[in-house]
Design a protein around this motif. Structure first.
Motif, PDB file in Angstrom:
ATOM      1  N   ILE A  56       0.837  -1.206   0.000  1.00  0.00           N
ATOM      2  CA  ILE A  56       0.000   0.000   0.000  1.00  0.00           C
ATOM      3  C   ILE A  56       0.868   1.252   0.000  1.00  0.00           C
ATOM      4  O   ILE A  56       0.547   2.247  -0.650  1.00  0.00           O
ATOM      5  CB  ILE A  56      -0.963  -0.022   1.204  1.00  0.00           C
ATOM      6  N   ASN A  57       1.994   1.213   0.691  1.00  0.00           N
ATOM      7  CA  ASN A  57       2.877   2.377   0.803  1.00  0.00           C
ATOM      8  C   ASN A  57       3.630   2.714  -0.483  1.00  0.00           C
ATOM      9  O   ASN A  57       4.157   3.821  -0.613  1.00  0.00           O
ATOM     10  CB  ASN A  57       3.902   2.167   1.914  1.00  0.00           C
ATOM     11  N   LEU A  58       3.701   1.803  -1.438  1.00  0.00           N
ATOM     12  CA  LEU A  58       4.423   2.067  -2.687  1.00  0.00           C
ATOM     13  C   LEU A  58       3.855   3.296  -3.389  1.00  0.00           C
ATOM     14  O   LEU A  58       2.661   3.589  -3.267  1.00  0.00           O
ATOM     15  CB  LEU A  58       4.310   0.865  -3.629  1.00  0.00           C
ATOM     16  N   PRO A  59       4.685   4.006  -4.169  1.00  0.00           N
ATOM     17  CA  PRO A  59       4.180   5.165  -4.916  1.00  0.00           C
ATOM     18  C   PRO A  59       3.105   4.748  -5.922  1.00  0.00           C
ATOM     19  O   PRO A  59       3.160   3.649  -6.467  1.00  0.00           O
ATOM     20  CB  PRO A  59       5.405   5.690  -5.657  1.00  0.00           C
ATOM     21  N   ASN A  60       2.166   5.633  -6.142  1.00  0.00           N
ATOM     22  CA  ASN A  60       1.111   5.385  -7.111  1.00  0.00           C
ATOM     23  C   ASN A  60       1.493   5.946  -8.464  1.00  0.00           C
ATOM     24  O   ASN A  60       2.080   7.025  -8.556  1.00  0.00           O
ATOM     25  CB  ASN A  60      -0.196   6.035  -6.645  1.00  0.00           C
ATOM     26  N   VAL A  61       1.141   5.226  -9.522  1.00  0.00           N
ATOM     27  CA  VAL A  61       1.295   5.673 -10.901  1.00  0.00           C
ATOM     28  C   VAL A  61      -0.016   5.370 -11.603  1.00  0.00           C
ATOM     29  O   VAL A  61      -0.509   4.243 -11.548  1.00  0.00           O
ATOM     30  CB  VAL A  61       2.443   4.937 -11.627  1.00  0.00           C
ATOM     31  N   ILE A  62      -0.578   6.379 -12.240  1.00  0.00           N
ATOM     32  CA  ILE A  62      -1.846   6.215 -12.948  1.00  0.00           C
ATOM     33  C   ILE A  62      -1.630   6.622 -14.397  1.00  0.00           C
ATOM     34  O   ILE A  62      -1.241   7.760 -14.680  1.00  0.00           O
ATOM     35  CB  ILE A  62      -2.963   7.093 -12.337  1.00  0.00           C
ATOM     36  N   ALA A  63      -1.864   5.694 -15.320  1.00  0.00           N
ATOM     37  CA  ALA A  63      -1.751   5.980 -16.748  1.00  0.00           C
ATOM     38  C   ALA A  63      -3.146   5.940 -17.352  1.00  0.00           C
ATOM     39  O   ALA A  63      -3.834   4.925 -17.281  1.00  0.00           O
ATOM     40  CB  ALA A  63      -0.843   4.962 -17.420  1.00  0.00           C
ATOM     41  N   ARG A  64      -3.547   7.074 -17.914  1.00  0.00           N
ATOM     42  CA  ARG A  64      -4.846   7.166 -18.590  1.00  0.00           C
ATOM     43  C   ARG A  64      -4.570   7.569 -20.033  1.00  0.00           C
ATOM     44  O   ARG A  64      -4.412   8.751 -20.333  1.00  0.00           O
ATOM     45  CB  ARG A  64      -5.723   8.207 -17.911  1.00  0.00           C
ATOM     46  N   PRO A  66      -2.608   8.598 -23.044  1.00  0.00           N
ATOM     47  CA  PRO A  66      -1.276   9.191 -23.174  1.00  0.00           C
ATOM     48  C   PRO A  66      -0.829   9.972 -21.933  1.00  0.00           C
ATOM     49  O   PRO A  66       0.301  10.434 -21.873  1.00  0.00           O
ATOM     50  CB  PRO A  66      -1.441  10.145 -24.363  1.00  0.00           C
ATOM     51  N   THR A  67      -1.704  10.109 -20.942  1.00  0.00           N
ATOM     52  CA  THR A  67      -1.401  10.891 -19.749  1.00  0.00           C
ATOM     53  C   THR A  67      -0.963   9.982 -18.612  1.00  0.00           C
ATOM     54  O   THR A  67      -1.632   9.001 -18.298  1.00  0.00           O
ATOM     55  CB  THR A  67      -2.638  11.700 -19.304  1.00  0.00           C
ATOM     56  N   THR A  68       0.149  10.325 -17.981  1.00  0.00           N
ATOM     57  CA  THR A  68       0.645   9.568 -16.828  1.00  0.00           C
ATOM     58  C   THR A  68       0.832  10.521 -15.665  1.00  0.00           C
ATOM     59  O   THR A  68       1.457  11.570 -15.806  1.00  0.00           O
ATOM     60  CB  THR A  68       1.985   8.883 -17.148  1.00  0.00           C
ATOM     61  N   GLN A  69       0.264  10.156 -14.518  1.00  0.00           N
ATOM     62  CA  GLN A  69       0.444  10.920 -13.288  1.00  0.00           C
ATOM     63  C   GLN A  69       1.020   9.987 -12.240  1.00  0.00           C
ATOM     64  O   GLN A  69       0.776   8.784 -12.273  1.00  0.00           O
ATOM     65  CB  GLN A  69      -0.889  11.477 -12.800  1.00  0.00           C
ATOM     66  N   GLY A  70       1.752  10.537 -11.308  1.00  0.00           N
ATOM     67  CA  GLY A  70       2.302   9.691 -10.271  1.00  0.00           C
ATOM     68  C   GLY A  70       2.959  10.491  -9.174  1.00  0.00           C
ATOM     69  O   GLY A  70       3.163  11.698  -9.298  1.00  0.00           O
ATOM     70  N   GLU A  71       3.275   9.793  -8.127  1.00  0.00           N
ATOM     71  CA  GLU A  71       3.953  10.396  -6.972  1.00  0.00           C
ATOM     72  C   GLU A  71       5.455  10.371  -7.233  1.00  0.00           C
ATOM     73  O   GLU A  71       6.198   9.635  -6.591  1.00  0.00           O
ATOM     74  CB  GLU A  71       3.598   9.632  -5.707  1.00  0.00           C
ATOM     75  N   LYS A  86      12.203   6.506 -22.082  1.00  0.00           N
ATOM     76  CA  LYS A  86      11.343   5.561 -22.809  1.00  0.00           C
ATOM     77  C   LYS A  86      10.074   6.225 -23.315  1.00  0.00           C
ATOM     78  O   LYS A  86       9.167   5.562 -23.805  1.00  0.00           O
ATOM     79  CB  LYS A  86      10.998   4.375 -21.913  1.00  0.00           C
ATOM     80  N   GLY A  87       9.967   7.548 -23.135  1.00  0.00           N
ATOM     81  CA  GLY A  87       8.818   8.281 -23.637  1.00  0.00           C
ATOM     82  C   GLY A  87       7.676   8.462 -22.651  1.00  0.00           C
ATOM     83  O   GLY A  87       6.623   8.970 -23.010  1.00  0.00           O
ATOM     84  N   VAL A  88       7.866   8.048 -21.404  1.00  0.00           N
ATOM     85  CA  VAL A  88       6.825   8.215 -20.388  1.00  0.00           C
ATOM     86  C   VAL A  88       7.069   9.528 -19.660  1.00  0.00           C
ATOM     87  O   VAL A  88       8.042   9.677 -18.930  1.00  0.00           O
ATOM     88  CB  VAL A  88       6.820   7.048 -19.369  1.00  0.00           C
TER      89      VAL A  88
END
Length: 125
Positions: A56-64, A66-71, A86-88
């Motif tokens: 649960i403590n791991l960083p979050n990454v959300i890819a929607r 072409p959009t990527t958000q994360g901690e 790599k283009g992310v």
């Protein structure tokens, strides 16, 4: 109604072992980010064998799309640059705070875990 989209997602997960015995349950608020939050924990616990709280403590990454958000501030050094190569590319400041809560059977006992990014604690008698 036909042709309508839900305003939110609800995707709690219950995991059973091969004998159909309870292994764990997880869930989170977060709208359409919920499936990604849950998947992060499932991979970390089932594949990487991390304890539930560590997963649960791991960083979050959300890819929607072409959009990527994360901690990104919680990633190990070099990860953001390696992903960029790599283009992310990450959009925004990088806050994706889940509210994951879960319970897992470990050695015949129930062990609870809660996301420290939000309110709540896990208490299992």
């Amino acid at each position: 109604m036909a042709g309508k989209r839900p305003r939110s997602s609800m995707a709690p997960v219950i995991v059973l072992d091969r004998n159909h015995n309870f292994l764990m349950a997880i869930g989170s608020p977060g709208g359409n980010s919920i499936p990604a939050y849950n998947l992060k924990v499932l991979v970390a616990v089932l594949d990487w064998k991390l304890p539930l709280q560590d997963a649960i403590n791991l960083p979050n990454v959300i890819a929607r799309g072409p959009t990527t958000q994360g901690e990104t501030d919680r990633f190990a050094p070099g990860v953001v640059d390696a992903l960029a190569a790599k283009g992310v590319m990450f959009r925004g400041a990088g806050s994706e705070g889940s509210g994951l809560h879960g319970v897992m059977k470990v050695g015949g006992r129930l062990v609870g875990a809660a996301d420290p990014r939000r309110e709540g604690v896990a208490r299992v008698p």
